[in-house]
Design a protein around this motif. Structure first.
Motif, PDB file in Angstrom:
ATOM      1  N   UNK A  81     -42.121  53.931  57.515  1.00  0.00           N
ATOM      2  CA  UNK A  81     -43.136  54.864  57.989  1.00  0.00           C
ATOM      3  C   UNK A  81     -44.349  54.123  58.513  1.00  0.00           C
ATOM      4  N   UNK A  82     -45.349  54.869  59.053  1.00  0.00           N
ATOM      5  CA  UNK A  82     -46.536  54.200  59.624  1.00  0.00           C
ATOM      6  C   UNK A  82     -47.378  53.498  58.573  1.00  0.00           C
ATOM      7  N   UNK A  83     -47.373  54.036  57.324  1.00  0.00           N
ATOM      8  CA  UNK A  83     -48.178  53.433  56.259  1.00  0.00           C
ATOM      9  C   UNK A  83     -47.276  52.776  55.231  1.00  0.00           C
ATOM     10  N   UNK A  84     -46.347  52.008  55.724  1.00  0.00           N
ATOM     11  CA  UNK A  84     -45.315  51.444  54.833  1.00  0.00           C
ATOM     12  C   UNK A  84     -45.926  50.426  53.854  1.00  0.00           C
ATOM     13  N   UNK A  85     -45.576  50.612  52.593  1.00  0.00           N
ATOM     14  CA  UNK A  85     -45.967  49.660  51.548  1.00  0.00           C
ATOM     15  C   UNK A  85     -44.814  49.589  50.553  1.00  0.00           C
ATOM     16  N   UNK A  86     -44.075  48.493  50.547  1.00  0.00           N
ATOM     17  CA  UNK A  86     -42.857  48.425  49.738  1.00  0.00           C
ATOM     18  C   UNK A  86     -43.010  47.382  48.648  1.00  0.00           C
ATOM     19  N   UNK A  87     -42.217  47.588  47.579  1.00  0.00           N
ATOM     20  CA  UNK A  87     -42.173  46.685  46.435  1.00  0.00           C
ATOM     21  C   UNK A  87     -40.733  46.260  46.220  1.00  0.00           C
ATOM     22  N   UNK A  88     -40.519  44.928  46.133  1.00  0.00           N
ATOM     23  CA  UNK A  88     -39.164  44.405  45.959  1.00  0.00           C
ATOM     24  C   UNK A  88     -38.948  43.949  44.524  1.00  0.00           C
ATOM     25  N   UNK A  89     -37.746  44.197  44.024  1.00  0.00           N
ATOM     26  CA  UNK A  89     -37.329  43.692  42.717  1.00  0.00           C
ATOM     27  C   UNK A  89     -35.956  43.053  42.854  1.00  0.00           C
ATOM     28  N   UNK A  90     -35.767  41.976  42.136  1.00  0.00           N
ATOM     29  CA  UNK A  90     -34.490  41.262  42.179  1.00  0.00           C
ATOM     30  C   UNK A  90     -33.910  41.195  40.783  1.00  0.00           C
ATOM     31  N   UNK A  91     -32.588  41.145  40.728  1.00  0.00           N
ATOM     32  CA  UNK A  91     -31.891  40.972  39.461  1.00  0.00           C
ATOM     33  C   UNK A  91     -30.578  40.258  39.709  1.00  0.00           C
ATOM     34  N   UNK A  92     -30.286  39.330  38.822  1.00  0.00           N
ATOM     35  CA  UNK A  92     -29.048  38.579  38.934  1.00  0.00           C
ATOM     36  C   UNK A  92     -27.884  39.412  38.424  1.00  0.00           C
ATOM     37  N   UNK A  93     -26.710  39.169  39.019  1.00  0.00           N
ATOM     38  CA  UNK A  93     -25.494  39.898  38.654  1.00  0.00           C
ATOM     39  C   UNK A  93     -24.573  38.926  37.921  1.00  0.00           C
ATOM     40  N   UNK A  94     -24.148  39.350  36.717  1.00  0.00           N
ATOM     41  CA  UNK A  94     -23.248  38.531  35.907  1.00  0.00           C
ATOM     42  C   UNK A  94     -21.912  39.262  35.735  1.00  0.00           C
ATOM     43  N   UNK A  95     -20.868  38.453  35.692  1.00  0.00           N
ATOM     44  CA  UNK A  95     -19.543  39.032  35.461  1.00  0.00           C
ATOM     45  C   UNK A  95     -18.814  38.141  34.466  1.00  0.00           C
ATOM     46  N   UNK A  96     -18.525  38.705  33.279  1.00  0.00           N
ATOM     47  CA  UNK A  96     -17.928  37.942  32.173  1.00  0.00           C
ATOM     48  C   UNK A  96     -18.779  36.729  31.857  1.00  0.00           C
ATOM     49  N   UNK A  97     -20.119  36.936  31.835  1.00  0.00           N
ATOM     50  CA  UNK A  97     -21.012  35.863  31.460  1.00  0.00           C
ATOM     51  C   UNK A  97     -21.319  34.870  32.548  1.00  0.00           C
ATOM     52  N   UNK A  98     -20.777  35.062  33.759  1.00  0.00           N
ATOM     53  CA  UNK A  98     -20.986  34.104  34.850  1.00  0.00           C
ATOM     54  C   UNK A  98     -21.820  34.744  35.937  1.00  0.00           C
ATOM     55  N   UNK A  99     -22.842  34.015  36.402  1.00  0.00           N
ATOM     56  CA  UNK A  99     -23.691  34.532  37.477  1.00  0.00           C
ATOM     57  C   UNK A  99     -22.909  34.505  38.790  1.00  0.00           C
ATOM     58  N   UNK A 100     -22.818  35.686  39.461  1.00  0.00           N
ATOM     59  CA  UNK A 100     -22.024  35.774  40.694  1.00  0.00           C
ATOM     60  C   UNK A 100     -22.858  36.208  41.889  1.00  0.00           C
ATOM     61  N   UNK A 101     -24.117  36.550  41.702  1.00  0.00           N
ATOM     62  CA  UNK A 101     -24.917  36.962  42.859  1.00  0.00           C
ATOM     63  C   UNK A 101     -26.259  37.534  42.439  1.00  0.00           C
ATOM     64  N   UNK A 102     -26.985  38.057  43.462  1.00  0.00           N
ATOM     65  CA  UNK A 102     -28.323  38.612  43.249  1.00  0.00           C
ATOM     66  C   UNK A 102     -28.444  39.924  44.017  1.00  0.00           C
ATOM     67  N   UNK A 103     -29.107  40.907  43.382  1.00  0.00           N
ATOM     68  CA  UNK A 103     -29.344  42.215  44.006  1.00  0.00           C
ATOM     69  C   UNK A 103     -30.848  42.368  44.228  1.00  0.00           C
ATOM     70  N   UNK A 104     -31.245  42.725  45.463  1.00  0.00           N
ATOM     71  CA  UNK A 104     -32.652  42.949  45.813  1.00  0.00           C
ATOM     72  C   UNK A 104     -32.806  44.383  46.323  1.00  0.00           C
TER      73      UNK A 104
END
Length: 687
Positions: free
Chosen positions: A101-124
């Motif tokens: 939008x014209x007055x855009x103000x966004x906030x980003x959050x990240x979190x790591x993705x684990x599968x069976x105890x192993x880090x496989x990626x990141x979600x933003x």
């Protein structure tokens, strides 16, 4: 004019007295509302990213973005979500953006993705916060109307009351005071009110009388003062000239002093700043150089370990296929050979040599990180005692009878989650190295203790560890060797005679698999290795011991064996025949599918890697389409991998590593026939 100023002043005082608390209360309310809205937005933001992390695990693990796109599109339907980006370990996995939008103000959050105890990626996930401003403006307008209307009404009423009781009497007092200021003291002041204003009027009359008397006295004093003033003026003029001259001199001195101090201060500040910049630049360069060297060393070691892992994994697979004949054929021949025959002992020796070679291959798989260790809770003290009662330990005592080995346990908690085979293998490697390091005489101390690792802020959680220590009284390890002792194939012994260079590498990798670590302290008085295992609570998940001393016979069930190695097909056919099964063999997955289109079997034994053609998982996927619920087991020279896990999810009952014995094959088949569709999705037999 003065009356107008008085009314204005009173009006301003009233407005400020009421308006300031109102404005403060409104500002406090607006800030609280903004905080509440931001908290609600943050909670919603966290909930969305948690949903996305949970929903994308399977898709990200299998690197199949189409499975995760519907979930991402569903979340992007929320207009507050401006951007979603999912990164795998190597590249951008999925990315979606909404128009801003014209007055855009966004906030980003990240979190790591684990599968069976192993880090496989990141979600933003980025969320637009601009709509909060509109909500706050609406609430602010409404609150202002609620506060201002009652405020203005009450202010008007109060102003009218003050005008009658205070302002008008004050105007009269002001006019009387102006008469006093003009020295019009002849007319008395008349005042009829009996309140505080009336008292002030009477006081003003007393003041008029006092001033009249005082003015008469002042007139006389004024005449005397005029005479004295003329004399003082002459004296003051002389003093003033002297004072002016002295002040001028002091000002000049003060200016010179300030100029000198400022020059010194500026120069000192410049020197301090230049010195700090030089020190900071030196420290930054030194830190950057150290980090560069550390990263280069880690990269070199990682590349070396990765290359060794690929090499070891491939060699182990090929060796397992070759060792299948060396381990299995002697076992079959021993069944038909009389113990008194001159061939019986050579066959036993060949079978034992094959099993020892298989153990070396297992070490290679451990180095390659190709093993999938299943952890159960065990008493580590009992595992140490089992090693001391093992054949390997008794043979070591025969070779080094002068070396004394002591064992004591000081731990209050002895339960750990582990693979007992790997723990005893680590203990055997460390004790063997310690005995060889002491020579033909010395003392080895094996001990068990507990250690608490205090957590760091902010969580501050303490972790308890069971520490298994192996200390010797040898000559110690040199600093040069100490840096490389955990590298595969690195040894200070004679390769092939007293060491393979895999022992400590197996210890290191095993501790990594058990979420622990290994430390080593060495000096001229000896060496001490410490294995740190996280403590576990004692539960009932101890696996039942497998009794493989006798063979579990089949009941004439029909089995289909699929393998691309003719030797392994012949071995399997001979073993299964001895166990009482009817056997059909094929050399590829395609032939197995073709056979099952017109025939039925009780179970299928699948090799995982078959070249050329489809592998075991792909073969089983097509088999269950022909015969849903078909019982099957997998054999492979590799350890558990993604293809094997996928096959077990489809319904494969058991996994058996090559080379295998008849007892292990019989036990695995019994598990296959007993497993129901609702049973465990994975069961790997440890050899």
């Amino acid at each position: 004019m003065r009356n107008i100023r008085l009314r204005l002043a009173i009006a301003i005082v009233l407005l400020l007295s009421f308006l300031l608390p109102v404005l403060f209360a409104g500002w406090q309310t607006l800030r609280d509302q903004r905080t509440i809205l931001l908290n609600e937005l943050d909670k919603e933001h966290g909930r969305i990213i948690e949903i996305l992390v949970l929903g994308i695990q399977e898709s990200l693990w299998s690197l199949y973005p189409e499975a995760g796109i519907p979930l991402v599109n569903a979340i992007m339907a929320d207009k507050r979500i401006t951007r979603i980006r999912i990164d795998s370990a190597d590249d951008v996995f999925i990315e979606r953006n909404n128009e801003y939008g014209p007055n855009h103000e966004s906030l980003e959050r990240r979190k790591k993705v684990y599968y069976h105890g192993k880090e496989i990626g990141t979600v933003t996930v980025a969320m637009d916060r601009s709509y909060l401003q509109t909500t706050l403006k609406t609430k602010t307008t409404r609150d202002l109307l609620v506060f201002l209307i009652p405020f203005l009404c009450s202010t008007l009423i109060l102003f009218l009351l003050l005008r009658r009781k205070i302002i008008q009497p004050l105007e009269i007092l002001i006019s009387q005071s102006e008469r006093l200021a003009k020295k019009q003291l002849d007319t008395p002041f008349a005042w009829d009110q009996r309140d505080e204003m009336g008292m002030m009027g009477k006081s003003l009359e007393q003041t008029r009388l006092s001033l009249a008397s005082a003015f008469d006295e002042l007139e006389e004093m004024n005449e005397r003062t005029v005479r004295y003033s003329k004399e003082l003026e002459e004296i003051n003029e002389k003093l003033q000239n002297e004072i002016d001259e002295r002040i001028h001199v002091e000002e000049m001195l003060h200016d010179h002093k300030n100029l000198l101090e400022e020059t010194i201060r500026q120069r000192t500040a410049e020197l301090v700043e230049a010195n700090e910049n030089l020190l900071k630049e030196f420290e930054e360069r030194k830190k950057a150089e150290e980090e560069r060297e550390l990263i280069a060393l880690k990269l070199h070691r990682a590349e070396k370990m990765e290359a060794l892992g690929v090499l070891a994994s491939g060699v182990a697979h090929d060796l397992n296929n070759i060792l299948a004949g060396i381990v299995s054929y002697p076992e079959l021949l021993l069944l038909k050979t009389d113990p008194g025959s001159e061939l019986y002992q050579p066959l036993v020796d060949i079978h034992g040599a094959g099993k020892r070679a298989a153990a070396v291959v297992a070490d290679l798989l451990t180095i390659a990180r190709s093993t999938a260790t299943v952890l159960f809770t065990h008493n580590v003290k009992k595992l140490v005692e089992e090693y001391f009662n093992s054949l390997e330990y008794r043979q070591l005592q025969k070779l080094y009878p002068q070396v004394r080995i002591d064992f004591h346990c000081e731990a209050s908690i002895e339960i750990i989650a582990c693979s007992p085979v790997h723990v005893k293998k680590c203990l055997m490697n460390l004790v063997t190295n310690a005995v060889e390091a002491t020579g033909h005489s010395g003392v080895i101390t094996v001990s068990i203790s507990n250690k608490i690792k205090h957590g760091e802020e902010p969580d501050g959680v303490d972790t308890r560890y069971v520490v298994v220590s192996v200390a010797d009284s040898g000559t110690g390890i040199s600093a040069r060797d100490l840096e490389r002792i955990f590298e595969p194939f690195y040894t200070t012994k004679q390769m092939g005679m007293s060491g393979s260079g895999l022992g400590l590498a197996v210890v290191w990798n095993t501790m990594q698999e058990h979420n622990g670590w290994v430390t080593v302290d060495s000096n001229s008085a000896g060496t001490c290795f410490r294995l740190y295992f996280p403590c576990a609570t004692e539960t009932d998940n101890l696996p039942a011991e497998k009794n493989l001393s006798s063979y579990l016979q089949g009941n004439n069930e029909k089995l289909l064996v699929v393998d691309d190695e003719p030797l392994l097909l012949r071995i399997a056919e001979r073993m299964l025949g001895e166990l009482g099964y009817r056997v059909v063999t094929v050399s590829s997955g395609e032939k197995a599918i073709e056979y099952l289109r017109s025939n039925a079997v009780d179970a299928v034994i699948l090799d995982m890697v078959m070249e050329p053609g489809i592998n075991g998982r792909e073969t089983y996927e097509q088999i269950v389409q022909i015969h849903p619920g078909q019982k099957a087991m997998i054999v492979s020279g590799y350890a558990v991998n993604d293809d094997i896990r996928a096959a077990m999810q489809l319904g494969v009952a058991t996994f058996l590593k090559k080379p295998y014995s008849m007892a292990e094959l019989a036990h695995a088949l019994q598990l296959t026939f007993k497993k129901s569709l609702s049973g465990d999705t994975e069961h790997a037999l440890e050899q």
